[in-house]
Design a protein around this motif. Structure first.
Motif, PDB file in Angstrom:
ATOM      1  N   GLY A 288       0.808  -1.210   0.000  1.00  0.00           N
ATOM      2  CA  GLY A 288       0.000   0.000   0.000  1.00  0.00           C
ATOM      3  C   GLY A 288       0.846   1.266   0.000  1.00  0.00           C
ATOM      4  O   GLY A 288       2.078   1.218   0.105  1.00  0.00           O
ATOM      5  N   PRO A 290       1.113   5.188   1.764  1.00  0.00           N
ATOM      6  CA  PRO A 290       0.623   6.093   2.805  1.00  0.00           C
ATOM      7  C   PRO A 290      -0.076   7.308   2.204  1.00  0.00           C
ATOM      8  O   PRO A 290       0.275   7.749   1.101  1.00  0.00           O
ATOM      9  CB  PRO A 290       1.895   6.511   3.544  1.00  0.00           C
ATOM     10  CG  PRO A 290       2.908   5.465   3.208  1.00  0.00           C
ATOM     11  CD  PRO A 290       2.561   4.997   1.825  1.00  0.00           C
ATOM     12  N   PRO A 291      -1.083   7.887   2.903  1.00  0.00           N
ATOM     13  CA  PRO A 291      -1.835   9.042   2.371  1.00  0.00           C
ATOM     14  C   PRO A 291      -0.949  10.214   1.982  1.00  0.00           C
ATOM     15  O   PRO A 291      -1.204  10.888   0.983  1.00  0.00           O
ATOM     16  CB  PRO A 291      -2.772   9.405   3.532  1.00  0.00           C
ATOM     17  CG  PRO A 291      -2.914   8.151   4.320  1.00  0.00           C
ATOM     18  CD  PRO A 291      -1.603   7.440   4.208  1.00  0.00           C
ATOM     19  N   GLU A 330      -6.508   4.334  -5.359  1.00  0.00           N
ATOM     20  CA  GLU A 330      -6.972   4.109  -4.000  1.00  0.00           C
ATOM     21  C   GLU A 330      -5.978   3.180  -3.322  1.00  0.00           C
ATOM     22  O   GLU A 330      -5.567   2.180  -3.918  1.00  0.00           O
ATOM     23  CB  GLU A 330      -8.363   3.476  -3.985  1.00  0.00           C
ATOM     24  CG  GLU A 330      -9.457   4.365  -4.564  1.00  0.00           C
ATOM     25  CD  GLU A 330     -10.814   3.671  -4.543  1.00  0.00           C
ATOM     26  OE1 GLU A 330     -10.952   2.669  -3.804  1.00  0.00           O
ATOM     27  OE2 GLU A 330     -11.713   4.120  -5.270  1.00  0.00           O
ATOM     28  N   SER A 331      -5.584   3.517  -2.108  1.00  0.00           N
ATOM     29  CA  SER A 331      -4.597   2.682  -1.438  1.00  0.00           C
ATOM     30  C   SER A 331      -4.694   2.832   0.072  1.00  0.00           C
ATOM     31  O   SER A 331      -5.019   3.915   0.578  1.00  0.00           O
ATOM     32  CB  SER A 331      -3.185   3.049  -1.903  1.00  0.00           C
ATOM     33  OG  SER A 331      -2.232   2.155  -1.376  1.00  0.00           O
ATOM     34  N   LYS A 332      -4.419   1.740   0.769  1.00  0.00           N
ATOM     35  CA  LYS A 332      -4.333   1.742   2.229  1.00  0.00           C
ATOM     36  C   LYS A 332      -3.085   0.960   2.627  1.00  0.00           C
ATOM     37  O   LYS A 332      -2.871  -0.152   2.143  1.00  0.00           O
ATOM     38  CB  LYS A 332      -5.571   1.099   2.859  1.00  0.00           C
ATOM     39  CG  LYS A 332      -6.835   1.922   2.720  1.00  0.00           C
ATOM     40  CD  LYS A 332      -7.996   1.251   3.448  1.00  0.00           C
ATOM     41  CE  LYS A 332      -9.267   2.073   3.330  1.00  0.00           C
ATOM     42  NZ  LYS A 332     -10.416   1.421   4.029  1.00  0.00           N
ATOM     43  N   PRO A 333      -2.249   1.538   3.477  1.00  0.00           N
ATOM     44  CA  PRO A 333      -1.049   0.818   3.908  1.00  0.00           C
ATOM     45  C   PRO A 333      -1.399  -0.553   4.478  1.00  0.00           C
ATOM     46  O   PRO A 333      -2.291  -0.695   5.315  1.00  0.00           O
ATOM     47  CB  PRO A 333      -0.466   1.737   4.992  1.00  0.00           C
ATOM     48  CG  PRO A 333      -0.954   3.103   4.623  1.00  0.00           C
ATOM     49  CD  PRO A 333      -2.329   2.882   4.064  1.00  0.00           C
ATOM     50  N   GLU A 335      -2.857  -2.964   2.955  1.00  0.00           N
ATOM     51  CA  GLU A 335      -4.010  -3.593   2.311  1.00  0.00           C
ATOM     52  C   GLU A 335      -3.928  -3.605   0.790  1.00  0.00           C
ATOM     53  O   GLU A 335      -4.746  -4.232   0.129  1.00  0.00           O
ATOM     54  CB  GLU A 335      -5.305  -2.895   2.742  1.00  0.00           C
ATOM     55  CG  GLU A 335      -5.599  -3.007   4.230  1.00  0.00           C
ATOM     56  CD  GLU A 335      -6.934  -2.392   4.602  1.00  0.00           C
ATOM     57  OE1 GLU A 335      -7.767  -2.213   3.691  1.00  0.00           O
ATOM     58  OE2 GLU A 335      -7.132  -2.084   5.787  1.00  0.00           O
ATOM     59  N   THR A 337      -3.194  -1.641  -3.224  1.00  0.00           N
ATOM     60  CA  THR A 337      -3.472  -0.447  -4.034  1.00  0.00           C
ATOM     61  C   THR A 337      -4.321  -0.835  -5.242  1.00  0.00           C
ATOM     62  O   THR A 337      -4.165  -1.925  -5.791  1.00  0.00           O
ATOM     63  CB  THR A 337      -2.148   0.188  -4.514  1.00  0.00           C
ATOM     64  OG1 THR A 337      -1.349   0.513  -3.379  1.00  0.00           O
ATOM     65  CG2 THR A 337      -2.404   1.437  -5.342  1.00  0.00           C
TER      66      THR A 337
END
Length: 358
Positions: A288, A290-291, A330-333, A335, A337
């Motif tokens: 993932g 990071p924001p 869309e991505s979450k560390p 989890e 991308t």
């Protein structure tokens, strides 16, 4: 700093807006206009009464005015356009308008205008846009210098050590070859960014195009414990594109997904259609993003990879824009991308012409 100095000189300008009022019939004929018009345009106000108000406008702005006369616009609003001045130039002005009955001009509705000179604001806007473009060029040039200097420094160092007889030539040729290939890759991607826009457009089946890309990418998933899955509709989905360029986009995005899954997992390529737009979602189960890094993705020489340069994704963005499409992330560390490429749909049978205009 030169730019800062110019910036403050602009900010110190006295932003005084010259105003004039006017009344125009729904037939477009000017009924009255205030004497302040002379301050803005240099024309004597009395010379224009009884003439079409559109005669004062740049011809490219006539459609805006026609929309008001034809009732296509709201009864109140504002619009910006170019107004003719006596010296032959055009000035940017902004008119606030309201359509209502005024007994002074009879029973029919008239358009009441309050117009202000926006020349200073437009010049400031153009300056800021130009400054931003120059800043981006400077950043790109600095990034290019940095990315090419590093491998060149390594090659130069190895050559000096070889000439001095300090190291064995054979042991370092592969490293030097890799560095040269890195420079070639940066150069080819930069050359692509400077090429003309897409022109050799044709209708292609997205499923077929993606299948051809996935055949190439399957070899990279071997030995990494990565499974590639596809979710394609049974009905063929057609787009108008330059197939070689679109393959380059999907190769790059799928490659990024595979490289993000160091511990293995499943990479899913999903194809769908909604509201005459085709969407290709490439979903990985990697680490993932990071924001704080997500918003920088796509900028030149910004990358989350150890040996990346960010140009590959920048090229993808340009290709998709040339095809009137869009890329979202869309991505979450921890989890994974999802990169989604959205492109105009050419219809169920690919009936739209491959003109590049949608």
């Amino acid at each position: 700093m030169g730019v800062g100095k110019i910036h403050y000189e602009f900010m110190d300008l006295p932003l005084r807006f010259h105003l004039f009022s006017a009344v125009v019939g729904m037939d477009g004929i000017l009924k009255s206009i205030s004497s302040d018009m002379q301050t803005v345009t240099g024309f004597d106000a009395g010379d224009w009464v009884g003439r079409p108000f559109s005669a004062l406008m740049h011809h490219d702005d006539h459609n805006k005015w026609a929309g008001i006369l034809n009732g296509e616009k709201e009864e109140m609003g504002l619009f910006m356009y170019r107004m003719k001045s006596k010296n032959g130039d055009y000035k940017w002005v902004e008119s606030t308008y309201a359509i209502f009955k005024d007994l002074k001009y009879g029973e029919k509705p008239h358009i009441h205008l309050l117009t202000k000179d926006m020349t200073v604001v437009k010049e400031l806007y153009d300056y800021l846009v130009s400054s931003e473009q120059l800043s981006m060029v400077g950043q790109l040039a600095a990034g290019i210098a940095h990315e090419i200097r590093n491998p060149l420094t390594s090659i130069k160092g190895f050559l000096q050590l070889m000439q001095a007889g300090v190291i064995d030539t054979g042991n370092y040729l592969d490293i030097m070859q890799n560095e040269i290939e890195r420079i070639e890759m940066i150069s080819s991607e930069l050359l692509f960014l400077g090429r003309p826009k897409a022109s050799d457009m044709k209708v292609c089946c997205l499923q077929t195009l993606l299948d051809e890309v996935l055949v190439l990418m399957e070899t990279q998933s071997y030995g990494k414990n990565i499974q590639i899955e596809t979710v394609f509709p049974s009905q063929p989905i057609f787009i108008s594109c330059e197939d070689s360029k679109m393959k380059q986009v999907f190769v790059n995005l799928i490659k990024n997904g595979l490289e993000a899954m160091e511990e293995g997992g499943t990479l899913t390529v999903e194809l769908s259609v909604a509201e005459e737009r085709a969407a290709v979602a490439i979903r990985d189960e990697g680490i993932g993003i990071p924001p704080e890094k997500l918003e920088k993705i796509g900028q030149p020489f910004y990358t989350t990879k150890e040996r990346g340069n960010g140009l590959g994704l920048m090229v993808c963005y340009q290709i998709v824009r040339e095809h009137n499409g869009d890329i979202s992330i869309e991505s979450k560390p921890g989890e994974g991308t999802v990169f989604t490429v959205v492109l105009p749909w050419a219809g169920p049978d690919g009936e739209q012409e491959a003109s590049g205009s949608f």
